[in-house]
Design a protein around this motif. Structure first.
Motif, PDB file in Angstrom:
ATOM      1  N   PHE A 167       0.832  -1.202   0.000  1.00 53.38           N
ATOM      2  CA  PHE A 167       0.000   0.000   0.000  1.00 53.38           C
ATOM      3  C   PHE A 167       0.871   1.257   0.000  1.00 53.38           C
ATOM      4  O   PHE A 167       0.664   2.170  -0.800  1.00 53.38           O
ATOM      5  CB  PHE A 167      -0.930   0.002   1.212  1.00 53.38           C
ATOM      6  N   LEU A 168       1.857   1.289   0.876  1.00 51.18           N
ATOM      7  CA  LEU A 168       2.711   2.478   0.975  1.00 51.18           C
ATOM      8  C   LEU A 168       3.614   2.624  -0.245  1.00 51.18           C
ATOM      9  O   LEU A 168       3.808   3.733  -0.760  1.00 51.18           O
ATOM     10  CB  LEU A 168       3.553   2.407   2.250  1.00 51.18           C
ATOM     11  N   ALA A 169       4.163   1.502  -0.725  1.00 50.68           N
ATOM     12  CA  ALA A 169       5.120   1.567  -1.828  1.00 50.68           C
ATOM     13  C   ALA A 169       4.444   1.863  -3.164  1.00 50.68           C
ATOM     14  O   ALA A 169       4.915   2.720  -3.935  1.00 50.68           O
ATOM     15  CB  ALA A 169       5.905   0.263  -1.915  1.00 50.68           C
ATOM     16  N   LEU A 170       3.325   1.161  -3.448  1.00 43.77           N
ATOM     17  CA  LEU A 170       2.708   1.285  -4.764  1.00 43.77           C
ATOM     18  C   LEU A 170       1.547   2.278  -4.791  1.00 43.77           C
ATOM     19  O   LEU A 170       1.509   3.167  -5.635  1.00 43.77           O
ATOM     20  CB  LEU A 170       2.232  -0.091  -5.242  1.00 43.77           C
ATOM     21  N   ARG A 171       0.616   2.112  -3.860  1.00 42.62           N
ATOM     22  CA  ARG A 171      -0.550   2.992  -3.913  1.00 42.62           C
ATOM     23  C   ARG A 171      -0.204   4.435  -3.558  1.00 42.62           C
ATOM     24  O   ARG A 171      -0.747   5.367  -4.145  1.00 42.62           O
ATOM     25  CB  ARG A 171      -1.647   2.476  -2.975  1.00 42.62           C
ATOM     26  N   ILE A 172       0.696   4.620  -2.595  1.00 40.44           N
ATOM     27  CA  ILE A 172       1.088   5.978  -2.215  1.00 40.44           C
ATOM     28  C   ILE A 172       2.286   6.450  -3.043  1.00 40.44           C
ATOM     29  O   ILE A 172       2.235   7.504  -3.688  1.00 40.44           O
ATOM     30  CB  ILE A 172       1.413   6.043  -0.712  1.00 40.44           C
ATOM     31  N   GLY A 173       3.361   5.656  -3.045  1.00 35.62           N
ATOM     32  CA  GLY A 173       4.543   6.060  -3.806  1.00 35.62           C
ATOM     33  C   GLY A 173       4.323   6.032  -5.313  1.00 35.62           C
ATOM     34  O   GLY A 173       4.540   7.027  -6.013  1.00 35.62           O
ATOM     35  N   GLY A 174       3.872   4.871  -5.826  1.00 36.54           N
ATOM     36  CA  GLY A 174       3.600   4.767  -7.258  1.00 36.54           C
ATOM     37  C   GLY A 174       2.467   5.679  -7.701  1.00 36.54           C
ATOM     38  O   GLY A 174       2.515   6.272  -8.789  1.00 36.54           O
ATOM     39  N   GLY A 175       1.445   5.805  -6.854  1.00 42.77           N
ATOM     40  CA  GLY A 175       0.331   6.695  -7.188  1.00 42.77           C
ATOM     41  C   GLY A 175       0.768   8.139  -7.322  1.00 42.77           C
ATOM     42  O   GLY A 175       0.256   8.878  -8.172  1.00 42.77           O
ATOM     43  N   ALA A 176       1.726   8.569  -6.500  1.00 41.05           N
ATOM     44  CA  ALA A 176       2.247   9.939  -6.594  1.00 41.05           C
ATOM     45  C   ALA A 176       2.944  10.175  -7.930  1.00 41.05           C
ATOM     46  O   ALA A 176       2.792  11.243  -8.556  1.00 41.05           O
ATOM     47  CB  ALA A 176       3.199  10.215  -5.437  1.00 41.05           C
ATOM     48  N   LEU A 177       3.711   9.178  -8.394  1.00 44.24           N
ATOM     49  CA  LEU A 177       4.396   9.310  -9.684  1.00 44.24           C
ATOM     50  C   LEU A 177       3.385   9.391 -10.837  1.00 44.24           C
ATOM     51  O   LEU A 177       3.541  10.203 -11.761  1.00 44.24           O
ATOM     52  CB  LEU A 177       5.337   8.121  -9.899  1.00 44.24           C
ATOM     53  N   ILE A 178       2.354   8.554 -10.776  1.00 44.10           N
ATOM     54  CA  ILE A 178       1.337   8.574 -11.835  1.00 44.10           C
ATOM     55  C   ILE A 178       0.587   9.893 -11.825  1.00 44.10           C
ATOM     56  O   ILE A 178       0.316  10.481 -12.887  1.00 44.10           O
ATOM     57  CB  ILE A 178       0.369   7.388 -11.653  1.00 44.10           C
TER      58      ILE A 178
END
Length: 246
Positions: A167-178
């Motif tokens: 959740f933290l790595a992809l949804r928050i971190g990856g989501g910020a990049l997208i």
């Protein structure tokens, strides 16, 4: 658009029929059990499909935001849009979810409808589907473990750990990049950019809840460890290493 509408309708009916079948096969279980089985299956399928589209098939969402939709992207979005329509209807009927989750569903549905109608920006929306749905199977597994009484086990600890990590790595971190790629690119619609920002704010709200859960769990484990340690120290013989006299 006619073919897209037909595909979304077929997807909605397929998830509904699957739910009815699960209810029939699991008569001794609750309706939520059957619905979460559908959610688990959707999460696994759509995570694999959206991951393939985003990471392998392309185009890359961080550099091609606003690009025309590919046929595979359209199929994936139609499949998941049908599911979200089913799940939103189920949640409204049984009134099981709070306002934040309902808002998340409506944002997701609106964003996918907009992208399918415009015929572009599926690259970044499919990527958002991937980073959002990858934690869903773990979330449902956690619920099932709790239902069958196996949550407070090593398996439950592993599920919780990977859920928080992803959740933290992809949804928050990856989501910020997208989100940054979507907002910075000139091609995506301003309405889609606003929706993406709102979706990320919802993810941040979920993150706050998850961090509170993780904090409570860590404190509980610490207090349990401290209690066991104090009991162990208290039980030690006070004989300075010598045998007590009989």
């Amino acid at each position: 658009m006619v073919s897209v509408l037909l595909e979304v309708t077929c997807s909605l009916l397929a998830w509904l029929v699957l739910y009815i079948c699960f209810c029939h096969w699991s008569k001794h279980r609750s309706y939520e059990w059957s619905c979460r089985l559908v959610t688990l299956l959707h999460g696994v399928i759509v995570t694999c499909l959206s991951g393939y589209v985003t990471l392998l098939d392309g185009p890359w969402p961080l550099t091609h935001a606003g690009s025309p939709n590919t046929s595979l992207q359209t199929h994936v979005l139609c499949l998941t849009l049908g599911y979200f329509l089913f799940d939103l209807g189920w949640c409204l009927y049984f009134q099981t979810e709070g306002h934040l989750m309902l808002f998340h569903h409506m944002l997701s549905i609106s964003g996918m409808i907009l992208v399918l109608a415009l015929g572009k920006s599926a690259a970044e929306v499919t990527a958002v589907v991937f980073v959002n749905e990858i934690t869903n199977p773990l979330l449902q597994t956690r619920w099932f473990l709790r239902e069958v009484g196996c949550y407070h086990t090593f398996l439950g600890e592993v599920v919780d750990f990977f859920f928080v990590l992803l959740f933290l790595a992809l949804r928050i971190g990856g989501g910020a990049l997208i989100l940054h790629a979507m907002v910075a690119a000139p091609d995506p619609s301003w309405l889609l950019k606003a929706g993406g920002l709102a979706m990320y704010v919802v993810s941040l709200a979920f993150m706050v809840e998850i961090c509170r859960f993780a904090r409570r769990k860590m404190l509980k484990k610490y207090h349990s460890w401290a209690s066991l340690r104090s009991v162990g120290v208290g039980a030690a013989p006070k004989s300075n290493g010598h045998s007590a006299a009989r």
